[in-house]
Design an enzyme around this catalytic site. Structure first.
Site, mmCIF file in Angstrom:
data_model
loop_
_atom_site.group_PDB
_atom_site.id
_atom_site.type_symbol
_atom_site.label_atom_id
_atom_site.label_comp_id
_atom_site.label_asym_id
_atom_site.label_seq_id
_atom_site.Cartn_x
_atom_site.Cartn_y
_atom_site.Cartn_z
ATOM 1 N NE ARG A 69 6.598 9.704 -1.865
ATOM 2 C CZ ARG A 69 6.469 9.167 -0.655
ATOM 3 N NH1 ARG A 69 5.757 8.072 -0.512
ATOM 4 N NH2 ARG A 69 7.048 9.716 0.394
ATOM 5 C CE LYS A 88 9.243 1.473 6.927
ATOM 6 N NZ LYS A 88 8.327 1.420 5.778
ATOM 7 C CB THR A 89 6.138 -5.103 11.533
ATOM 8 O OG1 THR A 89 5.371 -5.206 10.319
ATOM 9 C CG2 THR A 89 5.513 -4.055 12.428
ATOM 10 C CG ASP A 129 10.132 13.483 7.003
ATOM 11 O OD1 ASP A 129 9.314 14.233 7.579
ATOM 12 O OD2 ASP A 129 9.824 12.367 6.559
ATOM 13 C CE LYS A 143 11.517 8.293 8.509
ATOM 14 N NZ LYS A 143 10.680 8.550 7.314
ATOM 15 C CG HIS A 201 2.430 4.716 7.822
ATOM 16 N ND1 HIS A 201 3.308 5.575 8.460
ATOM 17 C CD2 HIS A 201 2.472 5.050 6.505
ATOM 18 C CE1 HIS A 201 3.857 6.381 7.574
ATOM 19 N NE2 HIS A 201 3.371 6.087 6.390
ATOM 20 C CE LYS A 221 8.900 6.825 0.194
ATOM 21 N NZ LYS A 221 8.741 5.506 0.807
#
Length: 408
Positions: free
Chosen positions: A86, A230-231, A192, A227, A45, A82
């Site tokens: 996950r 993102k859509t 990060d 960030k 992504h 997170k």
């Protein structure tokens, strides 16, 4: 201008273990460096995109990238950023995702004739004897120090599993392994990943008595620190089946004015001097820059032909004529209609422009929906076959989101 100077001038460098020595390394050697990618999905992504661009930039300057696919570390999952553990993936899912990554990475990095390497950490991590690993690697890590790392500290209140606690050790061992087997001297990653990277540097020093280096890059964020990528449908994927070239183009065409120059610097190969010459532009003067940004990035990810199609479709939205074939499209059949009509709220959900009829209702009442350039203010409005001109209509959501609906 050296490649290191260009990285600095573009604002790419966030943190480094030894900035002066890394600069000297880039200037005087052909450096082997690596970037890790955990195979958590079946597509890269836009969060990975910046790393791929940097790898390409450094490769063009004569350095050798290693793309490390985390077929081992993905079995655990990085807790960084997170709030919960996950999802556990099966080995089959992880290997499938890694294969998808390989195909996408080849658009950015040249793996021919050893110019770059692609390796999988499952090849060594999954063969490790646990007691052997604890004695060779675990002995060099202080639990007290690990708990001060942001990736762990932020999880302590909600709970951090012992499984995830091992992630830092495994990623650190990757650097040690790549140093021993491929002469890798530098790990790169997003900012990060700083805690994980500096622990890998420290492990190589402790075990081998050698100096290696780590450097992180600026995260792709808006001016407000949020960030990017993102859509409404989720992440901005590089796979055209998950995010179409048109949607990818439109995302960058519609970035905020305050972010467009920074995105040009971080993500494109447009000469830095050309970008800096546009820093004074404001308002509508930035529209050609946004179009250039969207075209350049879509070309890099999907090729020039798809970028040109997306550009033409985007321009068609602002004229009374033009080709909208590449616009995101939903097809309706007779089964989607009741007595030849469909309610505007149902249509908004059907096209995935809204996740629910409640949200669609609020959007209509706020004046945020138009059909064929006519604002819809009544949430009970029905769309009939007569609204479809030549078998299609265009829904506009807000100021920037367009969607084509075709009647079969």
């Amino acid at each position: 201008m050296t490649v290191f100077e260009e990285l600095k001038r573009r604002g790419l460098i966030a943190q480094a273990t030894h900035l002066d020595k890394i600069e000297e390394l880039f200037n005087n050697e052909k450096v082997t460096f690596y970037v890790g990618f955990d195979a958590t999905a079946d597509s890269l992504h836009v969060g990975h995109f910046l790393q791929l661009v940097v790898m390409s930039r450094l490769q063009k300057a004569g350095h050798r990238p290693i793309a490390l696919l985390g077929t081992g570390t993905t079995m655990i999952g990085d807790p960084t950023g997170k709030s919960d553990m996950r999802k556990m993936l099966t080995p089959e899912e992880i290997n499938h995702n890694a294969e998808c990554f390989k195909r996408q990475m080849s658009r950015f990095v040249d793996f021919e004739d050893g110019k770059a390497l692609m390796v999988q950490n499952g090849d060594w991590l999954l063969k490790f004897n646990y007691m052997e690993f604890l004695r060779e690697v675990g002995i060099h890590f202080s639990v007290n120090k690990m708990l001060t790392a942001e990736c762990f500290k932020s999880r302590m209140e909600r709970g951090l599993s012992f499984l995830e606690f091992n992630y830092m050790l495994l990623q650190s061992y990757d650097f040690l392994h790549l140093y021993r087997t491929l002469g890798c001297k530098l790990e790169l990653g997003g900012d990060d990943q700083w805690s994980n990277i500096i622990n890998g540097v420290d492990l190589v020093r402790r075990v081998e008595g050698e100096e290696v280096y780590g450097m992180t890059f600026t995260l792709l964020t808006t001016r407000e620190g949020k960030k990017m990528g993102k859509t409404e449908k989720g992440a901005l994927w590089l796979d055209p089946e998950k995010t179409s070239p048109y949607e990818f183009f439109q995302y960058w065409r519609n970035v905020n004015d305050g972010d467009v120059i920074n995105c040009m610097k971080l993500l494109t190969f447009v000469p830095i001097e050309e970008i800096e010459a546009k820093e004074h532009l404001t308002g509508s003067e930035l529209n050609p820059v946004k179009e250039q940004l969207a075209f350049e990035l879509t070309k890099m990810v999907h090729g020039e032909e798809e970028a040109q199609k997306a550009l033409e479709a985007s321009r068609a939205l602002f004229t009374s004529k033009g080709n909208t074939d590449d616009m995101p499209t939903t097809e309706l059949g007779d089964g989607d209609l009741t007595d030849g009509t469909i309610g505007i709220l149902d249509l908004m959900v059907k096209t995935k422009l809204c996740p629910s009829k409640g949200e669609a209702r609020r959007l209509v009442q706020q004046g945020g929906v138009a059909v064929n350039d006519e604002k819809v203010s009544d949430p009970t409005r029905n769309i009939s076959k007569d609204d479809f001109k030549d078998g299609s209509l265009i829904i506009k959501k807000g100021k920037k989101v367009y969607h084509k609906v075709v009647l079969r």
